[in-house]
Design a protein around this motif. Structure first.
Motif, mmCIF file in Angstrom:
data_model
loop_
_atom_site.group_PDB
_atom_site.id
_atom_site.type_symbol
_atom_site.label_atom_id
_atom_site.label_comp_id
_atom_site.label_asym_id
_atom_site.label_seq_id
_atom_site.Cartn_x
_atom_site.Cartn_y
_atom_site.Cartn_z
ATOM 1 N N PHE A 443 27.981 45.331 5.240
ATOM 2 C CA PHE A 443 28.265 46.205 6.382
ATOM 3 C C PHE A 443 29.241 47.301 5.955
ATOM 4 C CE2 PHE A 443 27.203 42.035 8.084
ATOM 5 C CZ PHE A 443 26.295 42.334 9.089
ATOM 6 N N PHE A 444 28.990 48.527 6.415
ATOM 7 C CA PHE A 444 29.900 49.612 6.052
ATOM 8 C C PHE A 444 29.859 50.725 7.096
ATOM 9 C CE2 PHE A 444 25.838 50.855 4.289
ATOM 10 C CZ PHE A 444 25.786 52.217 4.389
ATOM 11 N N ASN A 448 36.591 54.042 3.247
ATOM 12 C CA ASN A 448 37.860 53.310 3.297
ATOM 13 C C ASN A 448 37.759 52.094 4.211
ATOM 14 O OD1 ASN A 448 39.288 55.203 1.607
ATOM 15 N ND2 ASN A 448 39.254 56.614 3.351
ATOM 16 N N ASP A 449 36.630 51.429 4.167
ATOM 17 C CA ASP A 449 36.409 50.282 5.034
ATOM 18 C C ASP A 449 37.284 49.097 4.629
ATOM 19 O OD1 ASP A 449 34.461 51.608 6.458
ATOM 20 O OD2 ASP A 449 32.826 50.883 5.195
ATOM 21 N N VAL A 450 37.644 48.306 5.618
ATOM 22 C CA VAL A 450 38.345 47.042 5.387
ATOM 23 C C VAL A 450 37.482 45.928 5.949
ATOM 24 C CG1 VAL A 450 40.406 45.672 5.854
ATOM 25 C CG2 VAL A 450 40.603 48.159 5.491
ATOM 26 N N VAL A 451 36.940 45.091 5.045
ATOM 27 C CA VAL A 451 36.102 43.976 5.455
ATOM 28 C C VAL A 451 36.901 42.691 5.288
ATOM 29 C CG1 VAL A 451 33.951 42.724 5.085
ATOM 30 C CG2 VAL A 451 34.031 45.202 4.706
ATOM 31 N N ASN A 471 36.751 46.980 9.715
ATOM 32 C CA ASN A 471 37.740 47.841 10.370
ATOM 33 C C ASN A 471 38.112 47.308 11.756
ATOM 34 O OD1 ASN A 471 37.366 49.399 8.085
ATOM 35 N ND2 ASN A 471 36.037 50.890 9.114
ATOM 36 N N GLY A 472 38.174 45.980 11.857
ATOM 37 C CA GLY A 472 38.573 45.341 13.106
ATOM 38 C C GLY A 472 37.443 45.021 14.052
ATOM 39 N N ASN A 498 26.660 50.506 9.629
ATOM 40 C CA ASN A 498 25.476 50.537 8.776
ATOM 41 C C ASN A 498 25.336 49.207 8.021
ATOM 42 O OD1 ASN A 498 24.851 53.501 9.099
ATOM 43 N ND2 ASN A 498 26.904 53.639 8.201
ATOM 44 N N TYR A 499 24.099 48.944 7.607
ATOM 45 C CA TYR A 499 23.842 47.736 6.818
ATOM 46 C C TYR A 499 23.147 48.142 5.518
ATOM 47 C CZ TYR A 499 22.719 42.960 5.569
ATOM 48 O OH TYR A 499 22.659 41.754 4.927
ATOM 49 N N LEU A 500 23.672 47.626 4.406
ATOM 50 C CA LEU A 500 23.109 47.915 3.086
ATOM 51 C C LEU A 500 22.020 46.895 2.772
ATOM 52 C CD1 LEU A 500 23.256 49.552 0.415
ATOM 53 C CD2 LEU A 500 24.948 47.869 -0.372
#
Length: 555
Positions: A443-444, A448-451, A471-472, A498-500
């Motif tokens: 998931f993105f 600067n994503d935080v997973v 991102n929360g 989005n999904y990769l």
């Protein structure tokens, strides 16, 4: 000096593939073959639909293909050889690779069959020996075949040493009954459907012995134990001459070293693969230059170097020091056109006493879960979870960031390195036919994503649903085994997530809801707008998570 082509020949089999890979193989092109039946044609690329009668070609060379009944027979005849090639089939393909000696390797497309024949050995009397596991991929995906064949020598056996399909060993040391001693052609025999082949390469391996040892001198020295760093004691060394690289020189030492010096006699200028194997510490010098040796303790792990040697005599020094393991050391040589052979007597390096592997497979109908470390593209992943299912569909995920690492069919997990020798390096290894996935967060939103991993919960089949935050914002995915692969169910709290779906060297659209990524397919449950993006030579396929909802990863 007596050279060592030992019996049974099988003792040397592990070295054939090891050394053969060190030398350039000879490629075969269209001019090396003669065809009967339907015409074989050239192509630069070929795209085949896995479920429909659709095919697209790009003109050029590099691929040979035929659609219909035909035999492609080599003009060259072979005796001892290693060969590798790739094949691609459509849904109707029935074909085989003819090895000679009455043997065939089945190349039928059987990914959708309950009792598939792909990879089976068929003998002259039509007896069928099935492979250790079914590793056939879906139509339209390239499949790699590697095998090595040894003809009888000195009254020995004819052996199909190894058959490797899609990087899985499916046969080892298959004894050939009533072999033909004369060289024979190899061939691709197609009875129905399409067969494409590429990257056909071979290495011929005979029984020449162009290298020998002479003028051997040894120095046997008692040493201290590990507390004094294995230093030499004050005991006078034992020196002498020998006809061979013997380890059984009479002495009463518990800890010792042996240093052999002498000449390497080379009959022909060439590049040679020199291998040393020992239990303890050792190194090999040729003409005063160190060419092989580890900096630390080694226990029966062959070390190989390619060395250019001119015709004539070369000085050598082979130093060996015993440590904890049973004393053993040896020296092998091989070349681009001859088999490995030992320059030591068998008793100096007997067959290793290998530890039994520790393997895991699910029992019953519930999936098996293993937390472990895993190696992924050279990086040690420390937060991985691997799932093995009764359907023999397995995968590994990095829980830290919801990234997919591997998916594979067949047996589940080799956990030897999690338990043997104090469980270091604690790695789990897939056992079946593996495809490597993106290794990137599934998931993105941006760069600067935080997973963060939150939890997973399991259903009555012990299959987890993974919960993360991006991102929360909450995201989830569940992965279930289906025919030919897995079905994913995904969701996101934020509609913009989005999904990769995957990454690879090439992403191509095959149908309205079907995409091919290198060696697997993505099949959508419904028609959805997706993005194919290429960056730094790597292509990716992605879309809005809530629009996708569900898809299959199949191969």
């Amino acid at each position: 000096m007596k050279l060592s082509f030992w019996k049974p020949l099988i003792l040397l089999l592990p070295f054939l593939s090891l050394h053969a890979q060190d030398f350039p193989a000879t490629s075969m092109n269209k001019s090396d073959w003669e065809a009967t039946g339907a015409q074989w044609r050239d192509a630069l690329s070929i795209s085949v639909h896995p479920f429909e009668d659709k095919m697209e070609l790009t003109n050029g060379t590099g691929i040979l293909f035929v659609n219909g009944k035909s035999v492609l027979k080599s003009k060259k005849k072979f005796t001892d050889y290693k060969i590798e090639f790739e094949v691609l089939q459509n849904k109707d393909t029935k074909a085989s690779f003819i090895l000679g000696n009455g043997l065939k390797l089945n190349l039928d497309q059987s990914a959708n069959q309950k009792n598939g024949k792909f990879g089976s050995i068929v003998t002259a009397n039509n007896a069928v020996q099935k492979p250790k596991q079914e590793v056939c991929k879906l139509p339209g995906l390239w499949q790699k075949v590697e095998l090595a064949y040894t003809s009888p020598v000195n009254g020995g056996l004819a052996v199909l040493e190894k058959v490797v399909l899609n990087d899985v060993i499916v046969f080892e040391n298959y004894i050939v009954q009533n072999p033909i001693l004369d060289p024979t052609s190899i061939a691709f025999d197609v009875s129905e459907g399409l067969l494409a082949v590429k990257n056909i390469k071979y290495i011929e391996l005979g029984y020449r012995t162009p290298i020998s040892l002479s003028n051997l001198n040894y120095t046997l020295q008692e040493t201290h134990g590990w507390q004094e760093e294995w230093a030499a004691t004050e005991t006078a060394p034992i020196k002498g001459k020998s006809e061979e690289l013997r380890i059984d020189i009479p002495h009463d030492f518990r800890w010792f070293s042996i240093n052999y010096t002498g000449d390497i006699d080379v009959a022909q200028t060439d590049k040679y693969a020199i291998t040393i194997e020992y239990s303890g510490f050792g190194y090999l010098k040729i003409d005063g230059k160190k060419v092989l040796g580890a900096d630390d303790l080694v226990n029966r792990q062959p070390l190989t170097a390619l060395v250019e040697l001119e015709k004539g005599k070369h000085s050598f020094e082979y130093f060996y020091r015993r440590m904890w393991q049973k004393p053993a050391f040896g020296l092998y040589v091989s070349g681009s056109d001859f088999k490995p052979y030992g320059l030591h007597p068998y008793k100096s390096l007997p067959a290793p006493e290998l530890p039994g592997g520790i393997f895991e497979n699910p029992t019953g109908t519930r999936a098996q879960m293993i937390r472990s470390f895993m190696d992924f593209k050279g990086e040690k992943k420390t937060t991985t979870l691997s799932i093995g299912t009764a359907e023999k569909k397995n995968y590994s995920i990095d829980l830290a960031d919801a990234s997919m690492l591997y998916a594979w069919k067949g047996d589940f997990a080799d956990v030897t390195e999690m338990w043997f020798n104090r469980g270091e390096p604690q790695l789990l290894k897939p056992l079946g036919q593996v495809i490597t996935l993106s290794g990137k967060p599934s998931f993105f939103l941006g760069k600067n994503d935080v997973v963060l991993f939150k939890e997973y919960f399991i259903d009555d089949r012990n299959l987890p649903t993974y919960l993360h935050t991006l991102n929360g914002s909450a995201v989830s995915q569940k992965i279930e085994p289906v025919k030919n692969g897995f079905e994913y169910t995904i969701s996101a709290e934020d509609k913009d997530v989005n999904y990769l779906l995957g990454t690879g060297e090439k992403v191509e659209k095959v149908g309205d809801t079907l995409y091919r990524i290198d060696d697997y397919y993505i099949q959508l449950a419904k028609k959805v707008a997706l993005e194919i993006k290429t960056e730094n030579g790597i292509s990716s396929l992605s879309g809005k998570a809530n629009a996708i909802e569900s898809f299959k990863l199949i191969w």
